[in-house]
Design an enzyme around this catalytic site. Structure first.
Site, PDB file in Angstrom:
ATOM      1  N   THR A  69      -3.882   5.355  -8.993  1.00 13.43           N
ATOM      2  CA  THR A  69      -2.737   5.707  -8.101  1.00 13.43           C
ATOM      3  C   THR A  69      -2.360   4.305  -7.695  1.00 13.43           C
ATOM      4  OG1 THR A  69      -3.271   7.754  -7.670  1.00 13.43           O
ATOM      5  CG2 THR A  69      -1.703   6.668  -5.953  1.00 13.43           C
TER       6      THR A  69
ATOM      7  N   PHE B  28      -0.257   2.284  -4.613  1.00 12.20           N
ATOM      8  CA  PHE B  28      -0.122   2.554  -3.225  1.00 12.20           C
ATOM      9  C   PHE B  28       0.766   1.157  -2.896  1.00 12.20           C
ATOM     10  CE2 PHE B  28      -3.510   4.839  -3.805  1.00 12.20           C
ATOM     11  CZ  PHE B  28      -3.469   6.017  -3.236  1.00 12.20           C
TER      12      PHE B  28
END
Length: 357
Positions: free
Chosen positions: A258, A260
């Site tokens: 992921t 960010f």
């Protein structure tokens, strides 16, 4: 083992530790002087490009046997503690605690920063925009599940900038009170986590019911009160709520990351390996997609990503999000964006910041 020899080795370690402590305090004194200089020049005390340069230099210089990742983690905490000497750093993040966003914030800012959970992505933007937090951390993209549209939408009305990015490897653990597979009647987690582990769940827990909740950390909290439930969550969430590991790394795709974004008020200076993010809308007409990409192609500028979203205010019109290699202070990048602007109804630079990869 020769006890005298062991004792001599321990004494050598103690002596080295004393030298490390002395050097840390010497470093801290210099950091305090740097903080005074920055305050006099009204410069940002947190500079992601400087941190990246420190990590890169030390890892390149490391001859072992101390592991590279250990070097990064140790100096992450040294830098975090040093920044707290200059000015206590407050960082808002999409909470609650023990979510992957929290883990990403700790990875970026260390344990000496004050990490403050927020209930929503808009709340993170508001905390930073109103000056109640220096920086914010929000998810923007998962390698398996795609873009977090809510984060991109927030930039439409916000003047905040992307100041750096964080890439976190996502590893899902199955956690329960007992740690026994045979006790599990239901599995609780965030919908994305359940989706990323669906194959494993179908093979190993085909009869268990699946329950969606708002976050993986909330799942761990719920399971802490239910002996027949299991949570899919991070190792940190399990530790926080006293859960045992039933099975580690149950995600179907081990290549699960992921991305960010760290948001702040100012664009950081060039690091030499940067990325620039834009958002823009264009009038729908023949050949417009070709013309909006042409300024970058002509200059040999690499485009990392392009996404489109429906414009909320007008039906069947779209806003585009574009990531490209380079910094807005690079002449070629500035010229390409200027030429793109000729075709745009709306164009906004979201930030130029150090690339992770």
């Amino acid at each position: 083992m020769d006890q005298k020899h062991l004792q001599r080795l321990r004494e050598r370690i103690d002596a080295i530790d004393d030298r490390i402590l002395d050097l840390l305090n010497q470093r801290a004194k210099v950091v305090i002087e740097v903080g005074k200089a920055k305050k006099g020049a009204r410069a940002d005390f947190y500079v992601p490009s400087r941190e990246k340069a420190i990590f890169d230099r030390l890892i390149l210089k490391n001859s072992g046997p101390f592991p590279e990742e250990g070097v990064r983690r140790v100096f992450r905490e040294i830098i975090s503690a040093s920044l707290s000497l200059e000015e206590p750093m407050k960082v808002a993040f999409l909470g609650p605690q023990a979510t992957f966003t929290h883990v990403a914030a700790m990875q970026q800012f260390g344990h000496s920063a004050k990490l403050v959970p927020q209930k929503s992505i808009p709340a993170v933007f508001e905390e930073v925009g109103r000056g109640r937090a220096h920086y914010g951390v929000v998810p923007v993209e998962n390698s398996n599940e795609g873009i977090v549209n809510h984060t991109l939408d927030m930039f439409l009305d916000s003047e905040l900038k992307i100041i750096t990015e964080i890439l976190l490897e996502i590893s899902h653990d199955l956690l329960s009170r007992s740690g026994r597979m045979q006790d599990i009647r239901k599995v609780v987690s965030h919908p994305q986590a359940l989706a990323q582990c669906r194959g494993w769940l179908e093979e190993n827990l085909p009869d268990a019911s699946l329950v969606d909740v708002a976050s993986t950390a909330l799942a761990a909290r719920i399971v802490a009160e239910d002996e027949n439930a299991a949570a899919i969550a991070s190792e940190q969430a399990g530790a926080m709520y006293g859960l045992k590991v039933v099975k580690k790394k149950i995600e179907d795709n081990p290549n699960n990351f992921t991305r960010f974004l760290v948001i702040g008020r100012n664009t950081p200076p060039r690091s030499g390996k940067d990325k620039t993010s834009l958002m823009f809308s264009v009038k729908d007409e023949p050949g417009i997609l070709y013309r909006m990409l042409e300024p970058f192609s002509q200059r040999g500028i690499n485009l990392c990503k392009i996404e489109s979203r429906p414009l909320r205010s007008k039906a069947w019109e779209y806003i585009f999000f574009l990531d490209l290699d380079g910094h807005i202070d690079d002449q070629e990048v500035a010229d390409a964006i200027r030429d793109l602007g000729k075709y745009c109804q709306f164009l906004k630079i979201l930030g130029s910041y150090p690339k992770v990869l």
